[in-house]
Design a protein around this motif. Structure first.
Motif, PDB file in Angstrom:
ATOM      1  N   ASP A 161      -3.696  25.531 -77.984  1.00 52.14           N
ATOM      2  CA  ASP A 161      -2.962  26.405 -78.773  1.00 52.14           C
ATOM      3  C   ASP A 161      -2.989  26.142 -80.199  1.00 52.14           C
ATOM      4  O   ASP A 161      -1.868  26.290 -81.034  1.00 52.14           O
ATOM      5  N   GLY A 162      -3.878  25.055 -80.835  1.00 51.35           N
ATOM      6  CA  GLY A 162      -3.864  24.898 -82.151  1.00 51.35           C
ATOM      7  C   GLY A 162      -4.454  23.467 -82.613  1.00 51.35           C
ATOM      8  O   GLY A 162      -5.301  22.840 -81.759  1.00 51.35           O
ATOM      9  N   TYR A 163      -3.622  22.554 -83.451  1.00 50.34           N
ATOM     10  CA  TYR A 163      -3.870  21.398 -83.876  1.00 50.34           C
ATOM     11  C   TYR A 163      -2.539  20.575 -83.658  1.00 50.34           C
ATOM     12  O   TYR A 163      -1.672  20.955 -84.010  1.00 50.34           O
ATOM     13  N   ASP A 169      -1.351  16.158 -84.658  1.00 50.96           N
ATOM     14  CA  ASP A 169      -1.869  15.040 -85.273  1.00 50.96           C
ATOM     15  C   ASP A 169      -1.827  13.992 -84.264  1.00 50.96           C
ATOM     16  O   ASP A 169      -1.623  14.072 -82.855  1.00 50.96           O
ATOM     17  N   ALA A 212      -6.255  15.984 -87.639  1.00 53.56           N
ATOM     18  CA  ALA A 212      -5.699  16.953 -86.538  1.00 53.56           C
ATOM     19  C   ALA A 212      -6.601  17.199 -85.509  1.00 53.56           C
ATOM     20  O   ALA A 212      -7.908  17.514 -85.671  1.00 53.56           O
ATOM     21  N   ARG A 252       2.272  15.991 -82.494  1.00 47.16           N
ATOM     22  CA  ARG A 252       3.005  16.974 -83.430  1.00 47.16           C
ATOM     23  C   ARG A 252       2.141  18.013 -83.750  1.00 47.16           C
ATOM     24  O   ARG A 252       1.018  17.693 -84.247  1.00 47.16           O
ATOM     25  N   ALA A 253       2.467  19.330 -83.837  1.00 46.42           N
ATOM     26  CA  ALA A 253       1.695  20.715 -84.182  1.00 46.42           C
ATOM     27  C   ALA A 253       1.570  20.438 -85.806  1.00 46.42           C
ATOM     28  O   ALA A 253       2.356  20.066 -86.432  1.00 46.42           O
ATOM     29  N   VAL A 254       0.223  20.513 -86.002  1.00 51.54           N
ATOM     30  CA  VAL A 254      -0.175  20.738 -87.454  1.00 51.54           C
ATOM     31  C   VAL A 254      -0.745  22.148 -87.911  1.00 51.54           C
ATOM     32  O   VAL A 254      -1.326  22.668 -87.010  1.00 51.54           O
ATOM     33  N   SER A 255      -0.025  22.689 -88.779  1.00 54.21           N
ATOM     34  CA  SER A 255      -0.656  23.741 -89.608  1.00 54.21           C
ATOM     35  C   SER A 255      -1.841  23.675 -90.663  1.00 54.21           C
ATOM     36  O   SER A 255      -1.567  22.937 -91.556  1.00 54.21           O
ATOM     37  N   LEU A 256      -2.833  24.465 -90.456  1.00 53.70           N
ATOM     38  CA  LEU A 256      -3.928  24.363 -91.587  1.00 53.70           C
ATOM     39  C   LEU A 256      -3.470  24.732 -92.924  1.00 53.70           C
ATOM     40  O   LEU A 256      -2.609  25.657 -93.051  1.00 53.70           O
ATOM     41  N   PRO A 257      -3.627  23.958 -94.234  1.00 55.54           N
ATOM     42  CA  PRO A 257      -3.283  24.477 -95.325  1.00 55.54           C
ATOM     43  C   PRO A 257      -3.673  25.730 -96.099  1.00 55.54           C
ATOM     44  O   PRO A 257      -4.961  26.230 -95.364  1.00 55.54           O
ATOM     45  N   GLY A 258      -3.158  26.482 -96.741  1.00 58.62           N
ATOM     46  CA  GLY A 258      -3.669  27.688 -97.488  1.00 58.62           C
ATOM     47  C   GLY A 258      -3.321  27.418 -98.881  1.00 58.62           C
ATOM     48  O   GLY A 258      -2.477  28.440 -99.553  1.00 58.62           O
TER      49      GLY A 258
END
Length: 569
Positions: free
Chosen positions: A294-296, A298, A289, A302-308
């Protein structure tokens, strides 16, 4: 550790030679199989020095070597042989504890969960208790006359045929097997590939252990149980070291994959970086990513959310804040060196891509700037040609008309004045012709009005030698391209007339895709070389300004062929 194993092996060999009742090959196999664990442990420590698994295998090899006389069939009653037997049987249960520790902590050699540490601690404690009880029982037996035939087999876990001992071993094995299966269940796909070889063999071994221990708990140390114990012991020694080593080698191969990844960076664009990293780290779910305001996002934007905490981990690339992140299998965090290498390789790939993109942008800017300069030059030539045609030339023609009218009024009354007027008219006409030629050389009007083909034909008609025109153009081109092609033909034909002693020439014009091909061929003496003349070098520079090329080759049978290609778009 290998030195201690060798010393114990010498003692075991002495025991076998002094009191052994079986063929020598049996004792060689017993001692050799114990040495296998030590050898594989040393190899594992060399391959993966950051893992404790190699050290645990070496300790297990030492215990198996010390334990080897417990399986010997002894006939002698020497005191030192009896003492060695007591020691061998006392450490025999420890092999189960070490093996369970090694298998459950594989591949790191560390127990991470409290339940795992608890079961392994329980196995160690019970193994120590059984070892002490076995040592006391064996010491009592070897003090009696004829003890060689009186000592019963100890079984793979010690404790002989004691139902209580076997039931405890059975209970511990059931709990241990449940934890082993749970570890595999919780593992990610990448971790399961590493665990596949040793855990497959380990689960099979545990099932056989449950069977033999169950038989022993039910009907004591029967012949069937003794046979299964022997098979189980040899299976553990022969199959498990190779399985453990195979798993460690599989991990080690990841470093080779990263090296291959580094070698392919030169040829892998950013859009292929994710696939290359997946192959290098053997993680099919890996994602790359890229950082945005405004974030990350791919590779597809497409927007990618960091894992938790879902079995995924994040590797930052490029400092803080990162220029990109790699979302990878959490098991890779156990490989810090591998991740560091992958991070450096990825940073290098992104820096290379950024530099390539910067160079492409600069090249595009240079091309655009050069194109604007070319267009400005063409437009300036047009303006000068118009100014000459509509300004100076028209005024000179007006002066000529005025002189002609003045001559008519004077008639023949002033012969000297008339002669001067006629001379002035001739000079003025010559000046007009020179001015027209100058304007035509700066930018011919026919080129603007009718295009390249007509301009080249007009140019050919003014030459002192015949020039054939092979025109395959079907449309007008950009004015800058037409101007560059026209002056290229003009310079080439001028060289033909001045230097080649040619009698004929031919000009070819063709268009293929976005490339204009201009070919000028003569039948002269040849010998033209772009490196020897500023004129041809100027043509080469003109072609380069349009991302084109110039080539000069001999024509057949004599003469020179000059070919220029220009980019039209």
């Amino acid at each position: 550790m290998p030195a201690a194993v060798c010393m114990v092996a010498v003692v075991d060999a002495a025991v076998a030679r002094t009191a052994g009742r079986l063929p020598a090959a049996f004792y060689v196999l017993e001692i050799g199989t114990a040495a296998v664990w030590t050898g594989v442990g040393v190899l594992a420590a060399v391959i993966r020095p950051d893992r404790r698994a190699g050290w645990l295998m070496q300790v297990l090899g030492l215990v198996l070597m010390v334990d080897a006389p417990a399986g010997f069939a002894l006939a002698g009653e020497e005191a030192w042989v009896a003492a060695d037997l007591v020691v061998a049987r006392s450490v025999q249960p420890l092999q189960i504890a070490l093996f369970s520790h090694l298998l459950l902590s594989y591949p790191e050699g560390r127990l991470r969960r409290a339940a795992e540490r608890g079961i392994v601690a329980a196995v160690y404690c019970f193994a120590a208790m059984v070892g002490v009880a076995t040592a006391i029982d064996t010491a009592r037996l070897v003090t009696e006359p004829g003890w060689g035939d009186a000592v019963p087999p100890a079984g793979i876990a010690g404790g002989g045929s004691s139902p209580v001992v076997n039931l405890v071993w059975l209970s511990l094995a059931v709990v241990y097997l449940a934890l082993l299966i749970d570890k595999v269940r919780r593992a990610t796909r990448r971790r399961r590939r590493v665990l596949a070889y040793p855990f497959g063999a380990g689960v099979l071994l545990m099932l056989l252990f449950l069977v033999t221990t169950g038989f022993a708990a039910v009907d004591g140390q029967s012949p069937t149980t003794g046979l299964l114990s022997a098979v189980l012991a040899y299976l553990a020694v022969l199959a498990m070291p190779g399985a453990f080593l195979a798993g460690l080698l599989r991990e080690r191969l990841s470093y080779g994959s990263v090296a291959e990844f580094l070698r392919t960076l030169e040829y892998a664009p950013v859009r292929q970086l994710q696939a290359a990293l997946r192959k290098a780290l053997r993680d099919p779910g890996l994602e790359v990513a890229f950082a945005r305001a405004d974030g990350y996002v791919d590779e597809g934007g497409r927007a990618v959310s960091l894992p938790g905490g879902d079995g995924r981990a994040v590797l930052n690339i490029g400092g803080e804040p990162p220029i990109a992140v790699v979302l990878h299998d959490a098991s890779l965090t156990d490989e810090p060196k591998l991740l560091t290498a992958a991070s450096s390789a990825t940073r290098l790939a992104l820096d290379n891509a950024r530099l390539h993109e910067l160079v492409r942008e600069q090249l595009s800017e240079v091309r655009a700037s050069r194109w604007r300069i070319i267009e400005a030059g063409v437009e300036q030539r047009r303006r000068i040609e118009r100014d000459l045609h509509d300004g100076a030339q028209q005024r000179m023609l007006a002066v000529g008309i005025a002189l002609r009218l003045l001559r008519q009024r004077l008639g023949h009354g002033e012969p000297g004045a008339v002669a001067l007027l006629e001379e002035a008219q001739r000079e003025l006409q010559a000046a007009v012709e020179e001015l027209r030629e100058l304007a035509r050389g700066i930018h011919p009007a026919v080129l603007t009005d009718q295009g390249l083909s007509a301009a080249v034909r007009a140019l050919a008609r003014r030459l002192p030698i015949p020039v054939a025109i092979d025109d395959a153009l079907s449309r007008r081109l950009h004015p800058a391209v037409e101007a560059a092609a026209y002056f290229t033909v003009g310079e080439a034909l001028s060289n033909v007339v001045k230097h080649s002693a040619a009698t004929t020439a031919r000009v070819g014009l063709s268009l293929t895709g976005d490339r204009l091909r201009v070919e000028v061929v003569d039948d002269g003496v040849g010998g033209a070389d772009p490196a020897l003349g500023s004129g041809l070098q100027g043509l080469a520079d003109r072609a380069a300004a349009f991302d084109g090329s110039l080539s000069v080759t001999p024509a057949s049978p004599t003469g020179t062929r000059l070919v220029v290609e220009l980019r039209c778009g």
